[in-house]
Scaffold this motif. Structure first.
Motif, mmCIF file in Angstrom:
data_model
loop_
_atom_site.group_PDB
_atom_site.id
_atom_site.type_symbol
_atom_site.label_atom_id
_atom_site.label_comp_id
_atom_site.label_asym_id
_atom_site.label_seq_id
_atom_site.Cartn_x
_atom_site.Cartn_y
_atom_site.Cartn_z
ATOM 1 N N ASN A 27 0.780 -1.143 0.037
ATOM 2 C CA ASN A 27 0.000 -0.126 0.119
ATOM 3 C C ASN A 27 1.018 1.511 -0.062
ATOM 4 O OD1 ASN A 27 -2.048 2.113 0.191
ATOM 5 N ND2 ASN A 27 -2.769 0.843 2.093
ATOM 6 N N ASP A 29 -0.302 4.114 -1.073
ATOM 7 C CA ASP A 29 -1.022 5.457 -1.153
ATOM 8 C C ASP A 29 -2.216 5.298 -0.454
ATOM 9 O OD1 ASP A 29 -2.474 7.962 -1.647
ATOM 10 O OD2 ASP A 29 -2.075 7.853 -3.772
ATOM 11 N N ASN A 32 -5.878 6.605 -1.804
ATOM 12 C CA ASN A 32 -6.754 5.963 -2.661
ATOM 13 C C ASN A 32 -7.389 4.693 -1.843
ATOM 14 O OD1 ASN A 32 -4.805 3.976 -2.650
ATOM 15 N ND2 ASN A 32 -3.891 4.640 -4.541
ATOM 16 N N ASP A 33 -7.238 4.429 -0.589
ATOM 17 C CA ASP A 33 -7.824 3.105 -0.169
ATOM 18 C C ASP A 33 -9.078 3.175 -0.038
ATOM 19 O OD1 ASP A 33 -5.008 2.453 0.779
ATOM 20 O OD2 ASP A 33 -5.272 2.940 2.777
ATOM 21 N N GLY A 51 -5.918 -2.203 0.874
ATOM 22 C CA GLY A 51 -5.382 -1.144 0.384
ATOM 23 C C GLY A 51 -4.363 -1.168 -0.550
ATOM 24 N N ASP A 53 -1.766 -1.097 -3.920
ATOM 25 C CA ASP A 53 -1.768 -0.096 -5.031
ATOM 26 C C ASP A 53 -0.822 -0.207 -5.862
ATOM 27 O OD1 ASP A 53 -0.425 1.676 -3.596
ATOM 28 O OD2 ASP A 53 -2.153 2.489 -2.527
#
Ligand SMILES: [Ca+2]
Ligand SMILES: [Ca+2]
Lengths: 477, 477
Positions: A27, A29, A32-33, A51, A53
């Motif tokens: 994860n 970022d 953007n979760d 989450g 990404d």
């Protein structure tokens, strides 16, 4: 039909892949979760999100470089309503929980700068119920302009009401996955436009999801023509769990996901249900199954997002699981074809069948990493990169015995020659190893681990001592 | 609160709008037609398509220039499963039946090169069931990351099963139009990003669909701040059918769609249910309702995609429909505010209530055009463009009489002064027309049509002769 002179991508012969399930790798970022994101490391269920990404992948590229990775296969990253994203909502859009088109371009750029290729997952047999054309059929029924994009047997369709028949063809019995009517030229054009778009954007190939379900070789011929016209070195690898010959004649795929290889390795090393002689027979069959240019770019895996993890299968078969997995990893890394590491396998991540095999990579808990396995993986990835013999050299099985459960094989080219011996057994053995007649004759081999020298006499390497679960990698001197 | 010194876009004061329902205006590209497209000119139903698109608009820009148009309002053009596209599927994508982003950029560019502004339709109260976030809630129910994007009262929701309660808020009782939860910051951000994206792309403003349903003036304040920060001259016009004062204080909209104006004109000219005196009272009330900078940019219409066409309403009220419509068109074109012509009204296109008011523009059947009305429209559009008095000048009602059903008003500024007299009646009248005390005093007026001169005496223009259904436009000399 094409002749045997056809080409597969050169780079794949030298690739070591890493497969990433993006929702669970890293994860990078938090902005953007998903709104209902759960703590990193929560047990996977059908619905939960952790989450992961694309930024997470970018952040770990140097980790992957250190591991020796030079190619990535990403599970689907296009917008969809699931963690796995095989029910595509929009083929032209990066899932917002994974990032934006800009993030993806950055990933491509950063990967390419490090000499890492990137292939994506093409899910063209079916879409999700939210895909615009299917959604239009849901909204408008027989009045939709898109009725002929699918196989509707009668109206009304019942995409959400399980007590009624769906009234359209699906992937297996999943009404959430309507099957495309690829006989419709508009559908073909749409899907081929998808293929073209991402190749033009710079991806290095496509992994094709369930391509056997699109029972139309002409579709895949068109697909190859379009993809290769843009990038002749693009890699096209089909998810075929059995024999892939029908697609591997030069006009469709370059390779298939080598689940036959995975099955043999699983049976021999992990579930421990097959002995060395039978394993060798399977491996020899695999080697001659396809033309050499295919074999050298086969996608060789020990597990994926669709299987239980190798280590967990091995543990299910009793003790010495780590030793058996190490032998399997070594074998994969000296075998012809592009080896792929399923994310986390290198640090001993556990996981049963889907969705349990999609756990989070425990970046935050390095104390849980199986560092012995990680070092081992890194060591043999490096070894593979050092010698062309392991990538584009010849292969021969040298020895396999069901009782001893010892397996030995050789890889060689004009530069170097290797003999690999695996004692997949709790018993120590001493062995005079017979060499294959095609192997260039030498008088000595050196153990690449210890430097110890072994002599050849009467076509055999003499007095090999194999402790339980041990390997020998011998280089001709 | 803001002071009365706040600005509205200067260009709108000089705009003559043309409203286009893209599916029915012109088909410029048959390659993007829906698969089930029907012949151009087929009667509109809830489901049918005739193939109109953005290329069709581009192709007719010179027609619009010739008509005197310098601003376009397009009904929704973002991807959706209907001909009207108010059930948005993707706010960032041009509907594929209308064209591509490239087509739209070409339209913007070609329009701007001709001095034509373009505003789009912002449907922010609700979306379609296929919108990604709502679709996710359909797929995943309570497990969706997007449950809080809508107003779900309980799970499961029933978006398609009409025998169950929907269990989420909708626009009116349409379960196909789920209402956004604009209290959720993620939703606000998403919608405001939409607003920003298209303004940054170069559109000249937004027409806001049912903005009163978003019962949150702060939302519209944020909206204005974002839009005006990018383009201070962007036009923000709300679809408000009644009084718009709450949004017209300088912090939210520039104007509203002037349905109050349309209602008065419909009653007076078309349905013929209101007499001149009552009409004048309504008009005078309208003129003082808002601050002048609002009045000058009000979106003045006689009909839209949401109403029966003006000519059809007029014909429903009996004979002389064309004459009454001509008077209405003239009045709209000399009244303060930006007049809008609903596509086809200028050539006498007929149509009852939605969807009948969305017929195809009969490019292929010019013999059906009401050319007298077209010439008339063009003449008075040109007249409006010639004189600032008609756009930014003052307005006064001069005379209105319920019995005679004559209405007269004046427009003036420092450059010119006009008196307009309308005999909305089958009876001829002779009239001494009293002038308003605020009108600069002159001694003569010239009929702009005939050149005939009229004298002023004792504050009245003497001996005006008005044939049935006739108008006088007199210019002070
Ligand atoms: Ca994230
Ligand atoms: Ca068209």
């Amino acid at each position: 039909m094409t002749t045997s002179a056809w080409q597969t991508p050169e780079w794949v012969k030298h690739a070591v892949f890493y497969q990433i399930f993006p929702e669970r790798f890293a994860n990078g970022d938090h902005s953007n979760d998903p709104a209902n994101v759960q703590p990193w490391g929560t047990s996977p269920t059908l619905y939960n999100y952790m989450g992961g990404d694309l930024q997470g992948i970018i952040d770990q590229l140097d980790y992957l470089v250190d591991l020796g990775i030079n190619a990535l296969y990403l599970n689907p990253i296009f917008q969809a309503t699931t963690s796995h994203k095989y029910n595509t909502f929009d083929y032209f859009k990066i899932d917002p929980h994974f990032g934006t088109l800009e993030t993806f371009k950055t990933l491509l750029n950063e990967a390419h700068q490090r000499g890492i290729k990137v292939i994506l997952d093409a899910v063209f047999n079916h879409c999700g119920r939210g895909f615009f054309a299917f959604h239009d059929v849901i909204e408008n029924g027989v009045h939709s302009p898109y009725t002929n994009w699918f196989h509707v047997s009668r109206f009304p369709i019942h995409p959400y009401e399980s007590r009624y028949p769906a009234n359209y063809r699906t992937w297996w019995d999943f009404r959430e996955l309507p099957k495309f009517n690829t006989d419709n030229p508009a559908v073909r054009k749409y899907l081929l436009d998808v293929a073209r778009y991402w190749i033009e954007l710079g991806i290095d190939g496509w992994r094709l999801d369930v391509p056997n379900e699109i029972d139309d070789h002409d579709f895949w011929r068109e697909f190859r023509t379009i993809v290769k016209a843009i990038n002749p070195e693009a890699y096209i690898v089909g998810e075929i769990w059995t024999d892939g010959s029908a697609w591997l004649q030069g006009d469709q795929f370059d390779a298939v996901m080598n689940y036959l290889f995975r099955d043999l390795c699983t049976d021999f090393f992990a579930s421990y249900s097959m002995r060395a002689g039978d394993f060798a027979a399977g491996i020899d069959h695999l080697i001659v199954r396809y033309q050499p240019q295919v074999t050298y770019v086969q996608f060789n895996l020990l597990g994926s997002h669709d299987t239980a993890r190798f280590l967990s299968v091995a543990e299910g078969a009793g003790k010495w699981a780590l030793e058996r997995m190490k032998l399997a990893v070594l074998f994969k890394l000296i075998f012809p074809g592009a080896p792929c590491i399923y994310y986390g396998d290198e640090i001993g991540l556990h996981g049963g069948k889907d969705p349990d095999c999609r756990r989070c990579f425990p970046w935050d808990q390095p104390q849980t990493w199986q560092t012995e396995l990680q070092t081992w993986t890194k060591q043999w990835v490096k070894f593979r990169h050092e010698y062309t013999a392991l990538r584009t050299g010849r292969y021969a099985t040298l020895f396999a015995d069901n009782d001893m459960n010892i397996f030995a094989c050789a890889r060689w080219d004009e530069q170097s020659q290797f003999v690999i011996v695996l004692n997949n057994n709790q018993t120590p053995w001493a062995l005079d190893l017979p060499l294959h007649g095609q192997l260039p004759s030498v008088t000595q081999y050196r153990d690449v681990n210890t430097g110890e020298l072994y002599s050849v006499a009467e076509g055999k390497i003499r007095e090999l001592a194999l402790a339980p679960w041990k390997h020998l990698v011998l280089q001709a001197v």
